[in-house]
Design a protein around this motif. Structure first.
Motif, mmCIF file in Angstrom:
data_model
loop_
_atom_site.group_PDB
_atom_site.id
_atom_site.type_symbol
_atom_site.label_atom_id
_atom_site.label_comp_id
_atom_site.label_asym_id
_atom_site.label_seq_id
_atom_site.Cartn_x
_atom_site.Cartn_y
_atom_site.Cartn_z
ATOM 1 N N LEU A 169 -21.262 -4.735 -34.012
ATOM 2 C CA LEU A 169 -20.247 -5.173 -34.206
ATOM 3 C C LEU A 169 -19.236 -4.266 -33.406
ATOM 4 C CD1 LEU A 169 -19.623 -6.388 -37.940
ATOM 5 C CD2 LEU A 169 -19.540 -7.901 -35.745
ATOM 6 N N GLU A 178 -11.601 -4.404 -29.271
ATOM 7 C CA GLU A 178 -10.807 -5.452 -28.662
ATOM 8 C C GLU A 178 -10.151 -6.212 -29.790
ATOM 9 O OE1 GLU A 178 -12.756 -7.590 -25.579
ATOM 10 O OE2 GLU A 178 -13.253 -5.852 -24.860
ATOM 11 N N MET A 179 -10.172 -5.735 -31.274
ATOM 12 C CA MET A 179 -9.611 -6.444 -32.090
ATOM 13 C C MET A 179 -8.053 -6.822 -32.104
ATOM 14 S SD MET A 179 -10.200 -6.013 -36.279
ATOM 15 C CE MET A 179 -9.791 -4.355 -36.287
ATOM 16 N N ASN A 180 -7.629 -7.934 -32.193
ATOM 17 C CA ASN A 180 -6.399 -8.194 -32.024
ATOM 18 C C ASN A 180 -5.536 -8.503 -33.167
ATOM 19 O OD1 ASN A 180 -7.235 -10.704 -32.574
ATOM 20 N ND2 ASN A 180 -6.697 -11.720 -30.360
ATOM 21 N N TYR A 181 -6.158 -8.513 -34.467
ATOM 22 C CA TYR A 181 -5.564 -8.740 -35.678
ATOM 23 C C TYR A 181 -6.301 -8.676 -36.843
ATOM 24 C CZ TYR A 181 -2.884 -10.560 -39.668
ATOM 25 O OH TYR A 181 -2.373 -10.398 -40.736
ATOM 26 N N THR A 182 -5.816 -7.889 -37.937
ATOM 27 C CA THR A 182 -6.579 -7.694 -38.995
ATOM 28 C C THR A 182 -5.527 -7.699 -40.103
ATOM 29 O OG1 THR A 182 -8.111 -6.809 -40.368
ATOM 30 C CG2 THR A 182 -7.081 -5.463 -38.856
ATOM 31 N N CYS A 232 -9.401 -10.828 -42.898
ATOM 32 C CA CYS A 232 -9.342 -11.417 -41.632
ATOM 33 C C CYS A 232 -9.588 -10.468 -40.311
ATOM 34 C CB CYS A 232 -8.569 -12.614 -41.442
ATOM 35 S SG CYS A 232 -6.733 -12.007 -41.336
ATOM 36 N N MET A 233 -10.163 -10.990 -39.344
ATOM 37 C CA MET A 233 -10.245 -10.035 -38.117
ATOM 38 C C MET A 233 -10.257 -10.902 -36.793
ATOM 39 S SD MET A 233 -13.907 -8.645 -39.312
ATOM 40 C CE MET A 233 -13.790 -8.811 -40.862
ATOM 41 N N GLY A 234 -9.461 -10.711 -35.855
ATOM 42 C CA GLY A 234 -9.495 -11.343 -34.503
ATOM 43 C C GLY A 234 -10.172 -10.814 -33.425
ATOM 44 N N ASN A 235 -11.171 -11.269 -32.885
ATOM 45 C CA ASN A 235 -11.693 -10.833 -31.564
ATOM 46 C C ASN A 235 -12.618 -9.629 -31.745
ATOM 47 O OD1 ASN A 235 -11.555 -11.717 -28.747
ATOM 48 N ND2 ASN A 235 -10.372 -9.950 -28.301
ATOM 49 N N LEU A 236 -13.470 -9.650 -32.336
ATOM 50 C CA LEU A 236 -14.517 -8.524 -32.367
ATOM 51 C C LEU A 236 -15.822 -9.231 -31.305
ATOM 52 C CD1 LEU A 236 -13.320 -8.224 -35.205
ATOM 53 C CD2 LEU A 236 -15.460 -7.275 -35.778
ATOM 54 N N ARG A 237 -16.330 -8.157 -30.853
ATOM 55 C CA ARG A 237 -17.497 -8.607 -29.848
ATOM 56 C C ARG A 237 -18.751 -8.285 -30.808
ATOM 57 N NH1 ARG A 237 -16.931 -10.399 -24.588
ATOM 58 N NH2 ARG A 237 -14.857 -9.775 -24.084
ATOM 59 N N LEU A 238 -19.601 -9.383 -30.526
ATOM 60 C CA LEU A 238 -20.826 -9.214 -31.264
ATOM 61 C C LEU A 238 -22.165 -9.158 -30.518
ATOM 62 C CD1 LEU A 238 -22.375 -9.550 -34.065
ATOM 63 C CD2 LEU A 238 -22.262 -12.149 -33.691
ATOM 64 N N HIS A 239 -23.188 -8.586 -30.588
ATOM 65 C CA HIS A 239 -24.422 -8.157 -29.790
ATOM 66 C C HIS A 239 -25.459 -8.188 -30.759
ATOM 67 C CE1 HIS A 239 -21.668 -7.266 -26.298
ATOM 68 N NE2 HIS A 239 -21.106 -6.454 -27.210
ATOM 69 N N MET A 279 -18.998 -6.094 -41.893
ATOM 70 C CA MET A 279 -17.543 -6.335 -41.222
ATOM 71 C C MET A 279 -16.450 -5.933 -42.172
ATOM 72 S SD MET A 279 -18.060 -10.437 -41.068
ATOM 73 C CE MET A 279 -18.815 -11.336 -39.445
#
Lengths: 292, 292
Positions: A236, A240-244, A256-263, A197
């Protein structure tokens, strides 16, 4: 019963014999089913395989080189050479360039990824290996440190047991074989999620890939990542991350980090790298599944 | 210089004095700034606070109860009672029900979450505390084990250092104070990402919340989660999950899961629980930020 037990020890031919880039999370099975190494062997050409082992990440290159030599020799490879590169100048030698230009596969062992990059990056040997791997002429595998070097950016080291923060990860440049990815290895085994991350948040144009031990993320050149082996491949996706806050904080502040996709993928799962999604069958709940 | 150092040790009044449910990841600062405990104290009513400490998660309830008693007493609370519940029958006592009906705040200490649930779940005392916390009549805080019990589903125990799998987490029922969440605590400190993944995948109607030590996820009843303290709050949102094998596999097989959303929040970050997104200002890259 015995028959089925025995069957499980028989080497399984991969469904596809295409060349591939195989990114292995370390500690791959070398004794029992050897699923990942068998897959490498078949993709290298099976009994026609001409394999180059590069053990330069290790401080005991002869020991580790010999170990893989024995494994691929037992499998029946036609020719195997251990390229014991201890000095960058060796990469200028014509005979070494000749072998990596003619071989069918290259295997990068574990050890220290900084050592491996220090010896190989920007050398004629590495340029040939990268170019042939990217164009699908050879199968290239790297395990542990040999996996870490695959991306343009590389995790050189770091820690765990903390909130994501800059001090948790040391970044440098890798060998750029699959520039789009940022690899971490021994992933869940060594609790490296916070480290990955912390790394990916500074490189949101890449895809973070955490690979567990005895597990392989396999890239066939068709834009599909397949998973082999007994653990998981964790993806990871920060696209589409909208903030860090990562650019504004001190080294030990939490990131901090907003809106990651996780698979999280396991054996048989397939992931579309362009669309950045798991490949599903017609029914939304069923994935492509190529486990035998 | 000295002035600014001294200032940082002055208790800071929270901007809002609303009651809240405070879910603390354990090991909150009890000596220096005591930011989280101060925030609890102010939301409990400050010098008008009447606090119930429930140390029943601990096997040393008197020691731990006394520790928090001293802290809140030093801060100037009007009244503090340690409810040393050692037996479910005690929860029927009218004087205990009376105090939790009249107090302004309840604090659940750390210890063992199974012990805490065993003593409190479905008791008159717990029903009163839950109902008053949910309606915003009191501030309720829980730390460590006291945080674990907040959801309808609860992580009772588990491990780390493995690919996500069912054997990595033991699930049971919590106290259901915030039924929508599934909490893990000491989160990055004890490398619990794989454990929370393994838990949430079986409960995709919940929101996974991993809280680091000395860090608090604060719920004010307006559907906004705020973060206090020095670590991170990690949110795993499975609401858009498009695939998992979790129902079909053996206990130690790796669990795969496609398309979770991941957010990591630090102090000052705010998260909209209904829309399941970080709250951003007009500019996409700037979050609401209420750190002083």
């Amino acid at each position: 019963m015995l028959e089925s037990v025995l069957q499980s020890f028989e080497p399984q031919m991969p469904q596809s014999l295409n060349t591939a880039i195989m990114v292995i999370g370390g500690a791959e099975d070398k004794i029992h089913g050897r699923e990942i190494l068998q897959n490498f062997f078949f993709r290298a050409g099976g009994s026609d395989a001409r394999i180059a082992i590069i053990p330069s990440a290790s401080r005991e290159p002869l020991v580790i080189g010999d170990r893989y030599y024995t494994i691929f020799s037992d499998m029946g490879a036609q020719e195997i050479k251990v390229l014991n590169i201890l000095d960058r100048a060796q990469c200028d030698a014509p005979e070494m360039q000749e072998y990596v230009s003619e071989c069918s596969a290259v295997f990068l062992t574990g050890g220290d990824q900084l050592r491996l990059c220090g010896l190989l990056s920007d050398t004629p040997v590495m340029d040939i290996v990268r170019s042939r791997a990217q164009s699908g002429e050879i199968t290239l595998a790297g395990t542990s440190a040999g996996a870490a070097v695959m991306g343009h950016h590389m995790i050189a080291g770091g820690g765990s047991g903390e909130s994501p923060n800059h001090s948790l990860v040391d970044m440098t440049l890798g060998l750029g074989i699959i520039p789009e990815v940022l690899v971490d290895q021994h992933f869940h085994n060594r609790n490296r999620m916070a480290r990955l991350m912390s790394a990916i948040v500074a490189h949101p144009d890449r895809l973070g890939i955490g690979i567990d031990e005895d597990t392989c993320a396999l890239f066939e050149g068709d834009g599909i990542l397949q998973v082999l082996g007994k653990g998981a491949v964790t993806i990871l996706d920060p696209s589409e991350m909208n903030y860090t806050n990562q650019a504004e904080i001190n080294k030990t502040d939490p990131i901090c980090m907003g809106n990651l996709r996780l698979h999280v993928l396991s054996a048989g799962c397939r992931f579309d790298l362009r669309r950045r999604t798991m490949l599903l069958r017609e029914s939304r709940r069923k994935p492509f599944w190529d486990r035998p």
